[in-house]
Enzyme design. Structure first.
Site, mmCIF file in Angstrom:
data_model
loop_
_atom_site.group_PDB
_atom_site.id
_atom_site.type_symbol
_atom_site.label_atom_id
_atom_site.label_comp_id
_atom_site.label_asym_id
_atom_site.label_seq_id
_atom_site.Cartn_x
_atom_site.Cartn_y
_atom_site.Cartn_z
ATOM 1 N N ASN A 1 62.277 -5.040 42.130
ATOM 2 C CA ASN A 1 63.114 -4.997 40.931
ATOM 3 C C ASN A 1 62.815 -6.190 40.048
ATOM 4 O OD1 ASN A 1 65.611 -7.075 40.725
ATOM 5 N ND2 ASN A 1 64.968 -6.838 42.855
ATOM 6 N N CYS B 1 65.747 -16.038 43.667
ATOM 7 C CA CYS B 1 65.262 -14.970 42.794
ATOM 8 C C CYS B 1 63.866 -15.300 42.250
ATOM 9 C CB CYS B 1 66.247 -14.771 41.650
ATOM 10 S SG CYS B 1 65.790 -13.399 40.599
ATOM 11 N N CYS C 1 46.172 -3.543 74.050
ATOM 12 C CA CYS C 1 46.465 -3.999 72.682
ATOM 13 C C CYS C 1 47.663 -3.290 72.054
ATOM 14 C CB CYS C 1 45.234 -3.828 71.805
ATOM 15 S SG CYS C 1 44.896 -2.112 71.358
#
Lengths: 436, 429
Positions: free
Chosen positions: B73, B134, B379
């Site tokens: 966003n 942010c 693995c």
């Protein structure tokens, strides 16, 4: 409670929709879109939160999924198997709009609820004792759902059942490829496990206990006695050997053994779901030729299209637009049925009669209504044999509520559960308002 | 019945599920609906000087038909006035006195910090969260991650907040740093009562290949945004775990990052978080998901015999160590359950092309693959690609060797396992 016989006829049938493996369940659950206020939930009479329980399966919280289902529908295990999901939740899945295979909600519900039975998860307890007593008349799904809810609310309950077993049509009437009777009996135990549900088996009303007595002993009454025996047309030959009511014959297949030796051709009279079930069960038990004879055309039959198409695949033959005039026989045994051809308006076409030979005839024209049982009780209105109820199951007589087939005229198990539960909540409200 | 009550730095909530500061906590009306749905706490969308947002703000990452696996966003902090926000905060707190209400804050000057903190306290908030995380827009103005990336600035502003606040102060950390620990320690040095992490990761979610514009496109141009959603969870788990196991770091943690269901929340708690914050999954599926989170957590706690969150917060920390401390002699191999194998051969191609060439096709097409156990390095790749739950399991094999870590081996030259897998085979002619 004693289980049903091992060697019963229904044991011949496999599962129409087999149980999911964990892999299958996870793949299907992860496909669900988790819609908001979705049409599948709106299509469910018991409003099961379908996206929620499916999401919980996907999140490996099967216990939470089962709790979510049973919270809304205590008979969720059988409904997972017997609900006509094609016309309810699955039929409304939004994937249908995109012509994508809809989510198999019934099978996912079966996955979660079967697991709950297997693991013996218990989710509900009886509420704190209110000192109030409710009588429930009839031991089928509506009464069981109502009894469970009333116990959770702390009311004492007694179930009156005229036969020696609980479960009603869920035990004796479900097509065996959907659910066997043993499973219905396990479900009864599941419901009873909430504790404190009093049982009065082999007790008929008013023969064994009068309505006056019931009213004296109980603070409220729930009527959930279902339907009566099969409707048999008053035609010649109806008493011949080999002529049955469909519900009665299905019960024999479910709980005992149906003697089909020498039956090569069977005719099922009717066009509803019981008629289709009857026809498919007879085919499944090896009857070579099974004919379903119905008064109208295929387009107007009340049996579900998806059920009929399965019947056709299994080899069931239809005779549309005809009505039986008489059943013919010799030595007291059925041999044929003489029919009258009808037009599109279901009116006889003069001169058009025909005869089909048959070794078995089953009437699947509905069941008799039991409303008359309560006809003597002032205030209870009975129309066409059905008990008239309001939204929450209240009848016109204070303290009397009703639900299931005796009120709705004969619908699905899930309707009976929804009506039983709604009536229980209304009874609770009624009892509370009275004690205020 | 397990007790879900959570305590993060003295902020008590009826359960550990909080809504993170984000669009789902933009207004009082939303938060009240969320509390009704079952959320135990909420961090109010960052309050500061109201901003102007762009139209076109979010981007989603789809992966093999699944939308929203990742999300980003470019939306900024609140665009509502302080008066509106604080009035609603007071109202929500009055109506939900037992839920945790934390106010996320982001301003510039010391005077402004004092003002927003005073007003948060006056509104009755249970705590404040300093938004130092942010990574888009606000950082260009010297706030958000611009603060979080500078330990000195972080510590200074945190100490201001502590000076002004009478309620717990959480510092929200940015993951856009190479090592999270110094940043957690800076908050601690500034006097913070707890930290919350992670904020979003700097990202470009995708590029519109037809129109040559990154997404989300704002009139033909775009900018980097903050990446979140399920795909960032491993980054968040690592950062939470790194702080928890740091001997110097002692603050409570509110864990954030890609939490989508109860089991993810448990993962954060096991790595030391005492509450969790959720945003993206709510944006994708609504407040109602908390019901499943609570139900799943309760079932988990019952199953494990756990009575309260304290019984398992940090329980996975002792098992989180450095590579050099792992037992180099531990040996596991893949076992394929022939009963449930569906013959897809995905493990064969994964092992051949992506691992150590030790799973081979069975004798016929579609038959169960064969694991060459003496060559299997253990693995896990085959187990990861197998579409059938529990079909491939990694099982321990006893090689008779004593446990030894690489670090011990370097010091004491202890005996370690023979290497497995394909080593030094001939090149084809």
């Amino acid at each position: 409670m004693k289980g049903v016989a091992e060697d019963r006829s229904e044991a011949e049938f496999g599962d129409l929709k087999p149980a999911y493996s964990r892999t299958q369940a996870l793949v299907e659950a992860n496909r669900c879109l988790y819609c908001f206020d979705p049409p599948c939930v709106r299509a469910c009479p018991t409003s099961i939160d379908i996206p929620q329980f499916i999401r919980r399966i996907a999140e490996d919280n099967v216990e939470g999924a089962a709790r979510s289902i049973f919270e809304k529908n205590i008979l969720g295990m059988s409904c997972a198997r017997v609900c006509p999901v094609e016309v309810l939740c699955v039929g409304k899945c939004v994937f249908n709009e995109a012509e994508v295979v809809p989510i198999e909600i019934g099978r996912l519900q079966r996955f979660a609820t079967d697991r709950a039975y297997e693991e013996e998860w218990r989710f509900f307890e009886a509420g704190e004792d209110t000192g109030l007593k409710v009588a429930l008349i009839g031991g089928g799904p509506a009464s069981l759902a109502a009894a469970h809810e009333l116990r959770r609310l702390g009311h004492a309950v007694d179930l009156f059942e005229k036969s020696n077993r609980l479960g009603g049509l869920n035990r004796s009437g479900i097509a065996p490829y959907k659910m066997k009777s043993g499973r219905a009996e396990e479900e009864v135990e599941w419901v009873l496990s909430v504790g404190g549900i009093g049982l009065r088996l082999e007790t008929s009303i008013p023969e064994d206990i009068s309505w006056t007595e019931i009213e004296k002993r109980y603070d409220a009454v729930f009527l959930g006695m279902g339907l009566g025996p099969d409707t048999i047309l008053p035609i010649e030959g109806r008493n011949l050997k080999g002529v049955y009511g469909a519900v009665a014959l299905i019960e024999r297949i479910k709980l005992g053994s149906a003697d089909l030796d020498g039956v090569r051709t069977a005719i099922v009279l009717g066009g509803g779901n019981t008629a289709i079930d009857m026809a498919r069960e007879l085919r499944g038990l090896g009857v070579e030729e099974v004919i379903m004879a119905y008064r109208g055309r295929r387009e107007v039959m009340s049996g579900y299209a998806h059920e009929w198409s399965r019947a056709v695949k299994e080899g069931v033959i239809a005779q549309w637009s005809c009505q039986p005039l008489e059943i013919l026989g010799s030595d007291g045994r059925v041999e044929a049925v003489r029919f009258q051809r009808l037009d599109a308006q279901k009116s006889p076409i003069p001169g058009e009669e025909f005869t089909l030979s048959a070794n078995l005839v089953a009437f699947a024209l509905g069941q008799q209504k039991l409303g008359n049982l309560v006809a003597g009780l002032d205030g209870i209105e009975v129309v066409g044999g059905r008990i008239v109820v309001g939204q929450s199951g209240a009848t016109g007589r204070p303290g009397f509520f009703a639900g299931g087939d005796c009120a709705n005229g004969g619908k699905e198990v899930v309707n009976a559960v929804a009506e039983g539960k709604a009536a229980a909540l209304a009874i609770h409200e009624y009892l509370e308002s009275r004690s205020d | 019945m397990p007790n879900l009550e959570s305590n993060t730095a003295g902020i008590i909530s009826p359960n550990p599920f909080w809504l993170a500061s984000a669009p789902p906590t933009n207004s009082g009306r939303q938060i009240m609906r969320a509390f009704d749905a079952g959320w135990g706490g909420a961090v109010w969308k960052t309050v500061g000087q109201p901003i102007q947002n762009t139209s076109s703000r979010f981007g989603g990452l789809a992966w093999r038909g699944q939308k929203g696996v990742g999300f980003n966003n470019i939306e900024l902090i609140t665009d509502r006035t302080m008066d509106t926000n604080f009035r609603e905060i007071a109202e929500v707190k009055k109506r939900f006195p037992n839920h945790a209400l934390i106010v996320s804050l982001m301003v510039e000057s010391k005077e402004e910090w004092k003002e927003v903190i005073d007003r948060s306290v006056d509104a009755g908030a249970d705590g404040i969260e300093l938004n130092f995380g942010c990574p888009h827009g606000m950082c260009e103005r010297g706030m958000g991650s611009a603060v979080g990336q500078e330990p000195e600035v972080n510590e200074r502003i945190t100490s201001w907040a502590k000076e002004f606040s009478t309620i717990p102060v959480l510092v929200k950390l940015t993951p856009n740093v190479s090592d999270i620990v110094p940043h957690g320690l800076a908050a601690q040095a500034g006097g913070a009562d707890g930290v919350s992490l992670i904020n979003t990761v700097k990202s470009i979610i995708s590029v519109d290949v037809e129109n040559f514009v990154p997404r989300p496109s704002v009139g033909g141009k775009s900018t980097n945004g903050g990446y979140c959603g399920a795909a960032v969870r491993p980054i968040a788990l690592h950062m939470v775990g790194a702080l928890s196991r740091s001997p110097e770091f002692r603050l409570p943690i509110s864990g954030i990052g890609g939490i989508t269901d109860w089991s993810n929340a448990v993962e954060f708690l096991l790595l030391g978080a005492s509450s969790v914050q959720v945003c993206t999954e709510v944006m994708l599926r609504g407040y109602r998901i908390v019901e499943d989170m609570i139900d799943g957590l309760e079932n988990y706690m019952r199953r494990k015999g756990l009575e309260c969150l304290g019984d398992f917060i940090g329980r996975a920390i002792p098992a989180y160590t450095e590579w050099g401390e792992l037992d180099i002699n531990f040996e596991s191999v893949a076992r394929i359950d022939p009963e449930t194998c569906i013959g897809c051969q995905k493990c064969v191609v994964a092992c051949h092309d992506g691992a150590h060439q030790c799973i081979h096709p069975g004798p016929e097409a579609d038959s169960v693959p064969i694991v060459d156990e003496p060559e299997c390095v253990g693995c896990n790749l085959c187990e990861i690609v197998c579409p059938v739950p529990d079909c491939i399991q990694m099982v321990q094999v006893d090689n008779g060797l004593a446990e030894v870590s690489w670090n011990e081996h370097l010091v004491r030259n202890l005996r370690i396992r023979e290497k497995k897998g394909s080593h030094g085979y001939d090149m084809p002619e």
